[in-house]
Design an enzyme around this catalytic site. Sequence first.
Site, PDB file in Angstrom:
ATOM      1  N   SER A   1     108.213 -11.282 -55.451  1.00  0.00           N
ATOM      2  CA  SER A   1     108.362 -11.322 -56.630  1.00  0.00           C
ATOM      3  C   SER A   1     108.349 -12.957 -56.837  1.00  0.00           C
ATOM      4  O   SER A   1     109.337 -13.803 -56.867  1.00  0.00           O
ATOM      5  CB  SER A   1     109.745 -10.968 -57.062  1.00  0.00           C
ATOM      6  OG  SER A   1     109.806  -9.419 -56.847  1.00  0.00           O
TER       7      SER A   1
ATOM      8  N   LYS B   1     107.198  -8.553 -63.377  1.00  0.00           N
ATOM      9  CA  LYS B   1     108.183  -8.393 -62.637  1.00  0.00           C
ATOM     10  C   LYS B   1     109.502  -9.329 -63.072  1.00  0.00           C
ATOM     11  O   LYS B   1     110.734  -8.599 -62.742  1.00  0.00           O
ATOM     12  CB  LYS B   1     108.017  -8.746 -61.389  1.00  0.00           C
ATOM     13  CG  LYS B   1     108.983  -8.744 -60.119  1.00  0.00           C
ATOM     14  CD  LYS B   1     109.308  -7.331 -59.894  1.00  0.00           C
ATOM     15  CE  LYS B   1     110.506  -7.323 -59.115  1.00  0.00           C
ATOM     16  NZ  LYS B   1     111.130  -6.057 -58.594  1.00  0.00           N
TER      17      LYS B   1
ATOM     18  N   LYS C   1     117.184 -15.119 -58.763  1.00  0.00           N
ATOM     19  CA  LYS C   1     115.908 -15.653 -58.573  1.00  0.00           C
ATOM     20  C   LYS C   1     115.052 -15.347 -59.747  1.00  0.00           C
ATOM     21  O   LYS C   1     114.306 -16.081 -60.616  1.00  0.00           O
ATOM     22  CB  LYS C   1     115.614 -15.833 -57.344  1.00  0.00           C
ATOM     23  CG  LYS C   1     114.042 -16.455 -57.005  1.00  0.00           C
ATOM     24  CD  LYS C   1     113.070 -15.255 -56.775  1.00  0.00           C
ATOM     25  CE  LYS C   1     113.361 -13.952 -56.046  1.00  0.00           C
ATOM     26  NZ  LYS C   1     112.335 -12.958 -56.099  1.00  0.00           N
TER      27      LYS C   1
HETATM   28  P1  NDP Z   1     114.903 -10.253 -47.695  1.00  0.00           P
HETATM   29  O1  NDP Z   1     115.830 -11.225 -47.952  1.00  0.00           O
HETATM   30  O2  NDP Z   1     115.288  -9.096 -47.020  1.00  0.00           O
HETATM   31  O3  NDP Z   1     113.734 -10.543 -46.501  1.00  0.00           O
HETATM   32  C1  NDP Z   1     113.018 -11.837 -46.538  1.00  0.00           C
HETATM   33  C2  NDP Z   1     111.789 -12.018 -45.693  1.00  0.00           C
HETATM   34  O4  NDP Z   1     111.303 -13.242 -45.832  1.00  0.00           O
HETATM   35  C3  NDP Z   1     112.279 -11.912 -44.262  1.00  0.00           C
HETATM   36  O5  NDP Z   1     111.409 -11.488 -43.409  1.00  0.00           O
HETATM   37  C4  NDP Z   1     112.407 -13.437 -44.099  1.00  0.00           C
HETATM   38  O6  NDP Z   1     112.411 -13.841 -42.737  1.00  0.00           O
HETATM   39  C5  NDP Z   1     111.388 -13.947 -44.881  1.00  0.00           C
HETATM   40  N1  NDP Z   1     111.562 -15.430 -45.223  1.00  0.00           N
HETATM   41  C6  NDP Z   1     112.423 -15.937 -45.942  1.00  0.00           C
HETATM   42  N2  NDP Z   1     112.179 -17.216 -46.023  1.00  0.00           N
HETATM   43  C7  NDP Z   1     110.925 -17.620 -45.372  1.00  0.00           C
HETATM   44  C8  NDP Z   1     110.141 -18.848 -45.287  1.00  0.00           C
HETATM   45  N3  NDP Z   1     110.620 -19.840 -45.901  1.00  0.00           N
HETATM   46  N4  NDP Z   1     109.125 -18.560 -44.414  1.00  0.00           N
HETATM   47  C9  NDP Z   1     108.794 -17.525 -43.990  1.00  0.00           C
HETATM   48  N5  NDP Z   1     109.506 -16.357 -44.082  1.00  0.00           N
HETATM   49  C10 NDP Z   1     110.592 -16.213 -44.617  1.00  0.00           C
HETATM   50  O7  NDP Z   1     114.078 -10.090 -48.984  1.00  0.00           O
HETATM   51  P2  NDP Z   1     113.448  -8.642 -49.437  1.00  0.00           P
HETATM   52  O8  NDP Z   1     112.540  -8.160 -48.293  1.00  0.00           O
HETATM   53  O9  NDP Z   1     114.366  -7.724 -50.103  1.00  0.00           O
HETATM   54  O10 NDP Z   1     112.596  -9.417 -50.650  1.00  0.00           O
HETATM   55  C11 NDP Z   1     111.010  -9.908 -50.451  1.00  0.00           C
HETATM   56  C12 NDP Z   1     110.504  -9.991 -51.855  1.00  0.00           C
HETATM   57  O11 NDP Z   1     110.567  -8.809 -52.553  1.00  0.00           O
HETATM   58  C13 NDP Z   1     111.364 -10.834 -52.741  1.00  0.00           C
HETATM   59  O12 NDP Z   1     110.477 -11.605 -53.646  1.00  0.00           O
HETATM   60  C14 NDP Z   1     112.376  -9.985 -53.668  1.00  0.00           C
HETATM   61  O13 NDP Z   1     112.744 -10.450 -54.825  1.00  0.00           O
HETATM   62  C15 NDP Z   1     111.296  -8.768 -53.817  1.00  0.00           C
HETATM   63  N6  NDP Z   1     111.946  -7.323 -53.887  1.00  0.00           N
HETATM   64  C16 NDP Z   1     112.948  -6.937 -53.134  1.00  0.00           C
HETATM   65  C17 NDP Z   1     113.373  -5.433 -53.569  1.00  0.00           C
HETATM   66  C18 NDP Z   1     114.325  -4.895 -52.550  1.00  0.00           C
HETATM   67  O14 NDP Z   1     114.936  -3.857 -52.893  1.00  0.00           O
HETATM   68  N7  NDP Z   1     114.861  -5.508 -51.464  1.00  0.00           N
HETATM   69  C19 NDP Z   1     112.661  -4.744 -54.619  1.00  0.00           C
HETATM   70  C20 NDP Z   1     111.321  -5.228 -55.257  1.00  0.00           C
HETATM   71  C21 NDP Z   1     111.080  -6.657 -54.910  1.00  0.00           C
HETATM   72  P3  NDP Z   1     113.693 -13.830 -41.683  1.00  0.00           P
HETATM   73  O15 NDP Z   1     113.482 -12.170 -40.884  1.00  0.00           O
HETATM   74  O16 NDP Z   1     113.199 -14.622 -40.578  1.00  0.00           O
HETATM   75  O17 NDP Z   1     114.828 -14.083 -42.398  1.00  0.00           O
END
Ligand code: NDP
Length: 295
Positions: A95, A170, A239
């Site tokens: 997002s 979004k 965010k």
């Molecule tokens: P999480 O916080 O659960 O996971 C984030 C992921 O991104 C992890 O795999 C993390 O790795 C990785 N990450 C974070 N920072 C970095 C970086 N600088 N470089 C590389 N990898 C990184 O987030 P979500 O999965 O919940 O969300 C992901 C996206 O999807 C967001 O934009 C969110 O707004 C969107 N979203 C989420 C929903 C939900 O229900 N959760 C629904 C709809 C959209 P690590 O494992 O190492 O921490």
Amino acid sequence: MKISFLGLGAIGRPMAARLARLHQLTVWNRSADRATSFAAEHGARHASSPRDAAAGAEVVITCLPTSADVLSLLDGPDGLLAGLASGTLFLDCTSGDGATTRRIAERLEPLGVDFADAPVSGGTNGAEAGTLTVMVGGSPAVFERALPVLSGFGKRVVRMGPLGTGDAMKAVNNMLLGVNILALGEGLTALVKAGVSPRVAVETLNASSGRSFVSEALIPDRVLTGAWPRTFRLALLDKDAGICLQMLRELGLPAPLLERAGALLHEAREILGEEADYLEPIQLAERRSGAEIRG
Ligand code: NDP
């Protein structure tokens, strides 16, 4: 198809799991243990770096917290750009924000890589069930290439317009989600204080004109039950609200209600912390009022 998926977080992991059933999948995650356990469970390949993930992939998908995080994966000897080949399709399911999305596209264009923003809605349950809504910003030709891939986890895959319009859609959606959460916290605690049973209040609301997705789907399952699962971080909703407000400012549109909601979400994030769930601002309304929405 050879697909590489980067970012196995709360939503990325179930999205990737759907793709693993349909395609030859490679995964990469910043914390490697998440990727190795996923690869073992779903029969996927674990890439050692973004470059390794991109090499040989027909499609690369990212799902990270912010567009800036995606941008940060492009450069360096192990970055995505070092592995991407001309003709690859790159779909960003983060997002994100339109301005950074366009910067990413500018970096990919000279390589001959097709790019679209493709954020999703529907939560972790929707990702597991393959019923997400996917909001795509990109050219019609790129959308046509992306559709069969995104249908692996999306039930409704919609082209919103040019690059960045998926992000815009979004951001507005999630701002409205935030408004509903805040409003229900205030409204339902007021009803409880006034002497209405929480369950009766929710059931009556859901048979009346003030109902919403939050009151119909989330409050009964997660708040009335006291379950409060953590599926989507409040920090990410904050965010998204910030992206929406920035867009409104760039468009020169006043938005007093949304500005206030954004400020309240940000304040809730500061109080509740980075790991709090997006519904937890309702707990702040409970604390302030001394009324519990349980039953
Ligand atoms: P999480 O916080 O659960 O996971 C984030 C992921 O991104 C992890 O795999 C993390 O790795 C990785 N990450 C974070 N920072 C970095 C970086 N600088 N470089 C590389 N990898 C990184 O987030 P979500 O999965 O919940 O969300 C992901 C996206 O999807 C967001 O934009 C969110 O707004 C969107 N979203 C989420 C929903 C939900 O229900 N959760 C629904 C709809 C959209 P690590 O494992 O190492 O921490």
